[in-house]
Scaffold this active site. Structure first.
Site, short mmCIF file in Angstrom:
data_model
loop_
_atom_site.label_atom_id
_atom_site.label_comp_id
_atom_site.label_asym_id
_atom_site.label_seq_id
_atom_site.Cartn_x
_atom_site.Cartn_y
_atom_site.Cartn_z
N PHE A 1 -1.79 7.99 4.61
CA PHE A 1 -2.64 8.46 5.72
C PHE A 1 -3.92 9.15 5.26
CE2 PHE A 1 1.21 9.12 8.81
CZ PHE A 1 1.27 7.75 9.03
N ASN B 1 6.14 -1.77 11.34
CA ASN B 1 5.29 -1.30 10.26
C ASN B 1 5.62 -2.07 8.97
OD1 ASN B 1 3.53 0.40 8.75
ND2 ASN B 1 4.04 2.12 10.07
N SER C 1 5.70 4.94 8.78
CA SER C 1 5.05 4.74 7.49
C SER C 1 5.98 5.18 6.37
CB SER C 1 3.75 5.54 7.41
OG SER C 1 3.24 5.52 6.08
N LYS D 1 5.91 3.34 17.15
CA LYS D 1 5.85 2.32 16.11
C LYS D 1 7.01 2.51 15.15
CE LYS D 1 2.70 -0.12 13.01
NZ LYS D 1 1.29 -0.29 12.59
N ASN E 1 5.00 5.99 3.43
CA ASN E 1 4.20 6.65 2.41
C ASN E 1 3.99 8.14 2.61
OD1 ASN E 1 3.79 4.15 1.03
ND2 ASN E 1 2.34 3.59 2.64
N THR E 2 4.55 8.68 3.69
CA THR E 2 4.59 10.13 3.89
C THR E 2 6.04 10.55 3.73
OG1 THR E 2 2.67 10.13 5.38
CG2 THR E 2 4.16 12.01 5.50
N ASN F 1 0.83 -1.19 0.00
CA ASN F 1 0.00 0.00 0.00
C ASN F 1 0.88 1.25 0.00
OD1 ASN F 1 -0.43 1.92 2.53
ND2 ASN F 1 0.22 -0.09 3.33
#
Length: 343
Positions: A112, A234, A171, A205, A173-174, A108
């Protein structure tokens, strides 16, 4: 069985449409329900929280706190909602979720997407006073100029409404978010979070892609700033050679069985470095009782899952719990806590 069949039918749709329909079903009261309490052998404590069982739902499934009670009713010992950011945002462009069916995995690059802090808070206010452990995953807006302030804003606004909080700096993805895992930036962030004085446990995390040395740095930072625990781990930006799906080249974070080995190794390493007191939530590749039990034996107090539900359906949580009872009894343990870190 009916709900697992529905999962297989939804698998014919694109992942985000399937997820949206599943959430609508949960909100309408059509989700599975567990009748009766969990066996006493599964009861455990996590950072002072009493859990009916050690199997939790990871963040990302209920991004906007729309159905935490329905998910608890399905048998999860605790549910983590979010990630929530101060301002609503759409996230990355679609398509951004990819099933790797041959690998039982997901990639993915959501970024967010969520409806923002105000709507998230309103939903938690409506469930105030209800039983069940519900946590909140804290994030930062994609275009934020002050990400530390984003975490502080969300934590301060929600601190009376959740049973635990997760500072998500892992994450992929940021853009730039994972730089907050470096020592100086992490100290600044955790100092600001600690200054809020949250009334509930706070976890950090981390990513599975960090080095062993960086893991030690993070454990030290958690201790310095008196956080309550750590969530390991993660999604990963690596692509193991074992992957078979032709979607393996998609950008984003990989989750599911390919993450299991590294995330479990990190659990074992952190438990050894931190000792028995630090609360550890093990995530990554939990897909059956064996994988859940392996993380507990490696040092996790409890586990979380998400990706496996995409393939196995919500009945998976009951199968994992039943399998854990069997394994604990065979090994002569009277509780989950007795098995934590035995390896």
């Amino acid at each position: 069985m009916i709900h697992d069949l529905a999962t297989r039918l939804l698998h014919g749709l694109d992942p985000e449409t399937a997820h949206r329909m599943g959430m609508k079903g949960l909100k309408a009261g059509l989700g599975p329900r567990q009748f009766g309490r969990d066996p006493d052998i599964l009861r455990t404590r996590l950072a002072g929280l009493d859990l009916p069982n050690p199997v939790g739902l990871a963040a990302g499934f209920d991004k906007n706190a729309e159905a935490p009670d329905a998910l608890l009713a399905a048998g999860f010992g605790f549910v983590e909602c979010g990630a929530v950011t101060p301002r609503a945002q759409d996230g990355k462009p679609r398509p951004r979720v990819f099933r790797l069916d041959e690998d039982r995995a997901i990639i993915n690059r959501m970024g967010f997407p969520n409806q923002g802090l105000d709507r998230f808070r309103a939903r938690l206010e409506r469930r105030a006073g209800r039983s069940g452990i519900v946590g909140v995953n804290l994030g930062a807006n994609l275009d934020s100029e002050d990400r530390v302030a984003d975490y502080v804003t969300c934590l301060a606004a929600l601190q009376d409404l959740a049973q635990f909080f997760t500072v998500n700096v892992s994450s992929p993805n940021t853009p730039g978010l994972r730089t907050l895992q470096s020592s100086g930036a992490l100290d600044e962030l955790l100092a600001a979070v600690a200054a809020v004085g949250a009334k509930a446990p706070v976890f950090l995390k981390i990513a599975p892609d960090i080095s062993d040395a960086d893991a030690d740095v993070m454990v030290s930072a958690i201790s310095r700033h008196a956080l309550d625990g750590i969530i390991i781990a993660n999604t990963t930006i690596t692509r193991p050679e074992s992957l078979k799906s032709d979607k393996m080249g998609e950008a984003g974070g990989l989750s599911g069985p390919p993450v299991f080995a590294r995330s479990t190794e990190l659990v074992r390493m952190v438990r050894k470095a931190a000792g028995p007191e630090l609360a550890i939530i093990g995530v990554g590749g939990v897909s059956c009782a064996d994988t859940a039990y392996a993380k507990i034996r490696a040092g996790a107090n409890v586990v979380q899952l998400y990706t496996a539900m995409v393939y196995e359906g919500p009945g998976l949580v009951q199968r994992i719990k039943a399998g854990l009872v069997e394994r604990l009894q065979v090994d002569g343990f009277a509780s989950v806590a007795e098995a934590v870190g035995v390896e």
